[in-house]
Design an enzyme around this catalytic site. Sequence first.
Site, short mmCIF file in Angstrom:
data_model
loop_
_atom_site.label_atom_id
_atom_site.label_comp_id
_atom_site.label_asym_id
_atom_site.label_seq_id
_atom_site.Cartn_x
_atom_site.Cartn_y
_atom_site.Cartn_z
N HIS A 57 -58.02 -12.73 -2.42
CA HIS A 57 -56.62 -12.41 -2.16
C HIS A 57 -56.04 -11.47 -3.20
O HIS A 57 -54.83 -11.28 -3.29
CB HIS A 57 -55.79 -13.69 -2.01
CG HIS A 57 -55.80 -14.18 -0.60
ND1 HIS A 57 -56.90 -14.08 0.20
CD2 HIS A 57 -54.85 -14.75 0.17
CE1 HIS A 57 -56.63 -14.57 1.39
NE2 HIS A 57 -55.39 -14.99 1.41
N ASP A 81 -46.22 -19.44 -4.29
CA ASP A 81 -45.47 -19.49 -3.03
C ASP A 81 -46.39 -19.77 -1.85
O ASP A 81 -46.01 -20.41 -0.88
CB ASP A 81 -44.79 -18.14 -2.76
CG ASP A 81 -43.70 -17.84 -3.74
OD1 ASP A 81 -43.31 -18.74 -4.50
OD2 ASP A 81 -43.24 -16.68 -3.76
N GLU A 113 -35.76 -19.22 -6.68
CA GLU A 113 -36.31 -17.87 -6.51
C GLU A 113 -35.18 -16.97 -6.01
O GLU A 113 -34.01 -17.37 -5.99
CB GLU A 113 -37.49 -17.86 -5.54
CG GLU A 113 -38.76 -18.40 -6.15
CD GLU A 113 -40.04 -17.90 -5.46
OE1 GLU A 113 -39.96 -17.03 -4.56
OE2 GLU A 113 -41.13 -18.39 -5.83
P1 FAD Z 1 -59.56 -13.76 -5.99
O1 FAD Z 1 -58.73 -12.64 -5.51
O2 FAD Z 1 -60.79 -14.02 -5.25
O3 FAD Z 1 -59.91 -13.54 -7.54
C1 FAD Z 1 -58.96 -13.08 -8.47
C2 FAD Z 1 -59.60 -12.84 -9.84
O4 FAD Z 1 -60.00 -14.06 -10.40
C3 FAD Z 1 -60.85 -11.97 -9.79
O5 FAD Z 1 -60.96 -11.25 -10.98
C4 FAD Z 1 -61.96 -12.99 -9.70
O6 FAD Z 1 -63.18 -12.50 -10.19
C5 FAD Z 1 -61.40 -14.11 -10.54
N1 FAD Z 1 -61.79 -15.44 -10.10
C6 FAD Z 1 -61.74 -15.96 -8.84
N2 FAD Z 1 -62.15 -17.23 -8.85
C7 FAD Z 1 -62.46 -17.52 -10.13
C8 FAD Z 1 -62.94 -18.68 -10.79
N3 FAD Z 1 -63.19 -19.81 -10.14
N4 FAD Z 1 -63.15 -18.61 -12.13
C9 FAD Z 1 -62.90 -17.49 -12.82
N5 FAD Z 1 -62.46 -16.37 -12.25
C10 FAD Z 1 -62.23 -16.38 -10.92
N6 FAD Z 1 -49.74 -15.33 -7.02
C11 FAD Z 1 -48.81 -16.06 -7.67
O7 FAD Z 1 -48.91 -16.27 -8.88
N7 FAD Z 1 -47.74 -16.57 -7.00
C12 FAD Z 1 -47.58 -16.41 -5.66
O8 FAD Z 1 -46.62 -16.90 -5.10
C13 FAD Z 1 -48.57 -15.66 -4.95
N8 FAD Z 1 -48.46 -15.49 -3.62
C14 FAD Z 1 -49.43 -14.79 -2.96
C15 FAD Z 1 -49.34 -14.63 -1.58
C16 FAD Z 1 -50.31 -13.95 -0.88
C17 FAD Z 1 -50.20 -13.80 0.61
C18 FAD Z 1 -51.39 -13.36 -1.58
C19 FAD Z 1 -52.43 -12.57 -0.86
C20 FAD Z 1 -51.49 -13.49 -2.96
C21 FAD Z 1 -50.52 -14.20 -3.66
N9 FAD Z 1 -50.58 -14.38 -5.04
C22 FAD Z 1 -49.64 -15.12 -5.70
C23 FAD Z 1 -51.62 -13.72 -5.82
C24 FAD Z 1 -52.80 -14.62 -6.14
O9 FAD Z 1 -52.47 -15.47 -7.23
C25 FAD Z 1 -54.00 -13.78 -6.51
O10 FAD Z 1 -54.42 -13.08 -5.39
C26 FAD Z 1 -55.10 -14.58 -7.12
O11 FAD Z 1 -56.11 -13.68 -7.46
C27 FAD Z 1 -55.65 -15.70 -6.26
O12 FAD Z 1 -56.39 -15.26 -5.15
P2 FAD Z 1 -57.86 -15.79 -4.91
O13 FAD Z 1 -57.92 -17.25 -5.16
O14 FAD Z 1 -58.28 -15.28 -3.59
O15 FAD Z 1 -58.67 -15.06 -6.09
#
Ligand code: FAD
Length: 535
Positions: free
Chosen positions: A97, A164, A281
């Site tokens: 994400h 969120d 917010e």
């Molecule tokens: P990924 O995108 O898969 O990874 C993000 C980063 O973390 C990469 O560098 C990856 O290599 C690393 N990573 C992933 N998993 C691990 C792990 N287990 N250990 C170590 N490193 C790891 N963020 C907020 O703070 N507040 C919000 O309200 C919010 N709302 C969102 C709403 C939407 C619709 C979207 C798409 C994103 C939102 N985000 C929000 C952002 C979100 O926090 C980031 O996208 C975050 O990266 C989490 O997504 P993911 O779990 O898919 O991680």
Amino acid sequence: VLGCFLQTVQGARADADALAWTPASPFRDELRDLGVAALIRDDAEATALASTDFGNVTVAPAAAVLYPSCPADIAALLRASCARSSPFPVSARGRGHSVRGQAAATDGVVVDMPSLGRLGGGSTASRLSVSVEGQYIDAGGEQLWVDVLHAALAHGLTPRSWTDYLHLTVGGTLSNAGISGQAFRHGPQISNVQELDVITGLGEIVTCSKEKHADLFDAVLGGLGQFGVITRARIPLIQAPARARWVRLFYTGAAPLTGDQERLIGVDLGTAVSGLMDYVEGSVVLADQGQVGSWRSSFFSEADAARIAALAEEAGGVLYCLEGALYYGGAALAGESDVDKRLEVLLRELRYARGFAFVQDVSYAGFLDRVRDGELKLRAAGLWDVPHPWLNLFLPRSRVLDFAAGVFHGILRRDGGTGPMGPVLVYPMNRDRWDGNTSAVFPEEEEVFYTVGILRSAVSEGDLGRLEEQNEEILRFCEEAGIPCVQYLPYYAGQAGWEKKHFGPAKWARFVERKRKYDPKAILSRGQRIFTSPL
Ligand code: FAD
């Protein structure tokens, strides 16, 4: 490793042969020797999925994808990379994400974290374990926050701090910060962790906390995936509320909105409203936002939506909305009559446009998972998998009105009012709830800082270029106006940007030092574009 591998083959994966990996490049042979080869795919379907993300803006071609069945599989992969004179990149991917390829590994191996839950020889639930006595939950790094919520609620408990949107992974948000309207009181999610299991870039499995291996613990929190892969997080729990009064109030200016937000988060302690809301917010509402703009929830009747649009026109095309929630019910919280009284005070004291207060009563879980509805609607309309050139910033309280004047009333309103195609969030947080020892970067010069999220979608041809140019313009505007903002969920094209614009000298030095200790070969999360070669 072999145990995990056998469990996987016998268990959840029906057709291991179909996934077996034909070695084609030198590092693949080495993985075969380690016993993780059968957990790896390098076919076009697997690598294509791992090469893109929610942002839909970048493509970073991975060579292969590891589907780990247990943390030892990830450790084996990292040790194999480490052992090479030319290590291959490895990135943990939660849900992907991210919006700029941060979870990608060009020419390397992407670790599909959800497999830990799927292939671990049991159900997802086996990687979510609540201790009622200890008041915490142990959650696999791959677990979604929505599943953490429901596992905790089954015991009448809940974490305190959220994002969120709950369909993000624990490891992914802890690698950034994890913010939402509870952060003013409880801090971001990274301030709400007791212990982590981490696999460092050297392939070592370490349990860390503020008491044990504290430097690694602090490094990993907000560490952008640079120091280790989080495979378990222990998250403290409290008694869960049963319900929420969910409030939206409209303002015709940024000054009354931010003034009220600051009173609510207790900047001016002792005012009648400070501390009355559990979630605070806010957003900027533009007259022409349409479906993509209001996707995060449906709240208003058609008649109310028309009244709000008319108010926005009257206010010159820009309105502000304060979004709040008051929790109640459940074992430890006051009941309905108390929440009614709190709400009465708020509606009397806050300085919104009279007649423009809207209140809903919803379950606590429904409130926390509120963004999901919007997601499903956008998916149905084919508007979810479009490019998302998102820009998230933190800026000090003293400059938020300058920012609003220049960006909300200026840059975003230009071009004949084409509007931002997506929500624009703006809300304050108390700096003392953030821990400066973690890797997260946030404004430290004032007691309060704001987050601004310009969360736009490119829905038509030409949108992406135009929105990217506007993002650049916003950053230039801040620089020229001397507004010291830093990016949240940051993106810089190369190391110079990280060093000079993001971290600054002291934090950069500490970040590099930690990298040298925990991932000296710069194997992890190269998609962040911070380190591209061994240190
Ligand atoms: P990924 O995108 O898969 O990874 C993000 C980063 O973390 C990469 O560098 C990856 O290599 C690393 N990573 C992933 N998993 C691990 C792990 N287990 N250990 C170590 N490193 C790891 N963020 C907020 O703070 N507040 C919000 O309200 C919010 N709302 C969102 C709403 C939407 C619709 C979207 C798409 C994103 C939102 N985000 C929000 C952002 C979100 O926090 C980031 O996208 C975050 O990266 C989490 O997504 P993911 O779990 O898919 O991680």
